[in-house]
Design an enzyme around this catalytic site. Structure first.
Site, PDB file in Angstrom:
ATOM      1  N   SER A   1       0.844  -1.198   0.000  1.00 39.57           N
ATOM      2  CA  SER A   1       0.000   0.000   0.000  1.00 39.57           C
ATOM      3  C   SER A   1       0.879   1.248   0.000  1.00 39.57           C
ATOM      4  CB  SER A   1      -0.955  -0.067   1.198  1.00 39.57           C
ATOM      5  OG  SER A   1      -1.982   0.878   1.049  1.00 39.57           O
TER       6      SER A   1
ATOM      7  N   ASP B   1     -10.189  -5.470  -3.149  1.00 39.31           N
ATOM      8  CA  ASP B   1      -9.565  -4.442  -2.312  1.00 39.31           C
ATOM      9  C   ASP B   1     -10.411  -3.166  -2.407  1.00 39.31           C
ATOM     10  OD1 ASP B   1      -7.934  -2.316  -1.414  1.00 39.31           O
ATOM     11  OD2 ASP B   1      -6.107  -3.396  -1.974  1.00 39.31           O
TER      12      ASP B   1
ATOM     13  N   HIS C   1      -7.341  -5.993   0.989  1.00 37.32           N
ATOM     14  CA  HIS C   1      -6.153  -5.163   1.212  1.00 37.32           C
ATOM     15  C   HIS C   1      -5.339  -5.637   2.424  1.00 37.32           C
ATOM     16  CE1 HIS C   1      -4.061  -1.431   0.174  1.00 37.32           C
ATOM     17  NE2 HIS C   1      -4.036  -1.059   1.438  1.00 37.32           N
TER      18      HIS C   1
END
Lengths: 291, 291
Positions: free
Chosen positions: A160, A236, A269
Site C-alpha cells: 500500500s 480491495d 487489502h
C-alpha cells in the site's frame, strides 16, 4: 519485551528464535528523523554459519498506513521463505514518532504512521518527517554496518503506502535494488486522495516536487527498473479510488518497461492477502538476488 | 470488520480470502456460556469444490492465556498448510466475555482470557465459565451443522493453556480425535501455580475433581491417546515453573503410551515458536486424518 544494552549502535527491543533464525526488533536514535526509530530484522539460519566476510542478500519491506514494523513481523509470514532462501528481511517503521513529532489528530492517513517515504519540505513537518533519507540511506547504512548483508544484493518490497515507497525508492535507485515488488501499492499518489493530501502537506503545492515520490510520474520522467512484481487484490476496497493499479500498467506499457502486474481475484487489502503471496514474492526476489 | 446478518445460526464478523480459501470470524450466542462467543474458521480452497455431502477433516486449535481467536488467526501461519492438505481449522476464544462475566481484575492468568477449558463448579464462575462443554460439545455441533466437516476426522491442538486444553479434551475423547498436538502445554496443572490457582477457584479445593482437567492425572487414571505430538521450546521462560514437560514424558513412559515429545533448542513461548512448527503439526495431523 525487554530493552537491553548492546555493543551495537542500537538497542535490542526483543529477539526470538524463529524458523531456525532470529527475529529481532531494535531501536536507535535516528539522525535523519531526530527521533528514536524502531525496526525489525529477521536473520535466517544461514547467518549463523557464515565465514568471516560472508554475507547474505537483504530484502527491505516498507509497510502501509497506520502500521509499524510489527504488522508484517507478526502477520507477514515471510520467515519460512527467508529461512529457505537465506534472505535477511528488514522492516522499518512508517514515520517518525514521539511527543515532539507533529501529527494530525484523528487522521489515519497523515502524520504518525503515514510518513509516505518522503523528505518533507514544509513546516512543521520538515524537521522530523525524513523517511526517504531514513529508508534510502540511514537505515541501510546501519544495517550494512551491523548485519551480514551484501550491499550488492538488495531488494525492496512494500504494501500500500509501502508499495508506493518500494516502487519509488527502487525506481530512483535502479543500480542498488535488483528487484522491486509490491502488494496493493499506491502507484500514482499525485492523482489520488491519500497522496494528494500527504504530498501536498509534506511537500507543498508545487506538484512538480511530487514527481520523484510518484512511481507513475518517475516512469514518465524516464526512471526504469528491470524487475518489478505487483500483486493487487480485486476485492480491495481501496483499488478504485486510491490505488489505481491500471495507471502503473499503462505507464509501463507507454515506457516499454516490463513489469509483472497480477490481479488476484477475491483478495482484499489485508495481511490475509499479503501472507498468501509473501512466500512467492520472497522466492521471486531470491531468484534475482542469487542470479 | 463488519457484522452482517446470515442464514446461519451465527453472525459473520469478517471473511477474507486467504491462500485460496476463506478465513472467517464469526460470533454466536452460546447456550453453554450464556454469552456471545467469537470463533474463527479457515476453510481451505478444497471446500469450494466439494460435491453435496462431501466433507473435509477438521483441526481444532485452543489458545493460551490472554488470547482470543485472533492471536493464532493473525500469527499462527497455519493457512498455507491447511490449504495444502485440505484441513478446516477452527479457533475458539479462551473464555466467556461480557459485562456480567466475573473476572479477576488485573490477573492475566484467571478469569477473562483464562477459562482453562473447564466447566466451573464454584460461584461466581459456574454460570458462565463452561469452556469444557463449549469446546467439547457446543462448538463442534455448531461447526458440524454449518461447515463441511467430517465428524469422523477430527484432530485437536493448542498452545500453553490451550495445549492443556487439547491434551485433556483429546484424552477424554479418544474415539473422537485421531490426533492431539500441543505447543508448550501445561501438562500437569494440578501441580503448578497457574493451574492450582485456576482449578482451585473454578472447581474448588477438592483436588480429586481436578484430575479430569490434568493431562498427566488423566493418563495416570487410565486415559490413553494413540497419536500425541508435543513441541516445547527450551528457552521458554515458563518451562520450569508452569509447563514441566518432563511430567508428561514420565507419565507416558509409566503408562506405556507413545507420545512424540520434542524439545526445541532456543525457542521461547511465543508465536515465533508456534509458527515455526505449525506447518509440521498440520501435516502430521493431516497424515493421521487422511489415513
Amino acid at each position: 519485551m525487554t530493552s537491553t544494552s548492546d555493543h551495537r549502535p542500537f538497542e535490542t527491543v526483543s529477539e526470538a528464535k524463529a524458523f531456525g533464525g532470529v527475529q529481532g526488533v531494535y531501536s536507535h536514535a535516528s539522525a535523519e528523523t531526530g527521533t528514536e526509530m524502531t525496526f525489525a530484522v529477521y536473520l535466517p539460519p544461514q547467518a549463523e554459519s557464515l565465514a568471516a566476510g560472508e554475507t547474505l542478500p537483504v530484502l527491505y519491506y516498507l509497510s502501509g498506513l497506520t502500521c509499524t514494523h510489527a504488522n508484517v513481523t507478526e502477520k507477514g509470514e515471510y520467515r519460512a521463505a527467508c529461512a529457505e532462501h537465506g534472505i535477511i528481511f528488514v522492516a522499518p517503521d512508517t514515520s517518525p514518532r514521539g511527543e515532539d513529532v507533529p501529527d494530525a489528530d484523528g487522521e489515519y492517513d497523515f502524520g504518525l504512521g503515514a510518513g509516505f517515504y518522503v523528505d518533507a519540505t514544509q513546516a512543521p513537518y520538515a524537521e522530523h518527517y525524513r523517511m526517504r533519507s531514513y529508508v534510502e540511506r540511514e537505515l541501510p547504512a546501519l544495517i550494512e554496518a551491523n548485519f551480514p548483508v551484501d550491499p550488492a544484493r538488495q531488494a525492496i518490497m512494500g504494501h500500500s503506502m509501502g508499495g508506493h515507497g518500494a516502487l519509488t525508492v527502487g525506481l530512483r535507485n535502479p543500480d542498488r535494488f535488483r528487484s522491486i515488488s509490491a502488494f496493493a501499492p499506491i502507484v500514482a499518489p499525485s492523482l489520488v486522495p491519500w497522496g494528494e493530501k500527504a504530498l501536498g502537506r509534506y511537500l507543498g503545492e508545487d506538484r512538480q516536487s511530487w514527481r520523484e515520490y510518484d512511481a507513475v510520474a518517475l516512469i514518465e520522467d524516464g526512471a526504469r527498473a528491470d524487475c518489478v512484481l505487483v500483486d493487487q487484490g480485486m476485492a480491495d476496497h481501496f483499488l478504485v479510488e486510491q490505488l489505481q493499479t491500471h495507471r502503473l500498467a499503462e505507464a509501463c506499457k507507454a515506457a516499454g518497461m516490463d513489469a509483472m502486474i497480477r490481479l488476484q481475484e477475491g483478495y482484499d487489502h489485508s495481511y490475509f492477502f499479503i501472507s498468501t503471496f509473501m512466500a512467492e514474492h520472497v522466492r521471486w526476489h531470491a531468484e534475482r538476488l542469487k542470479a
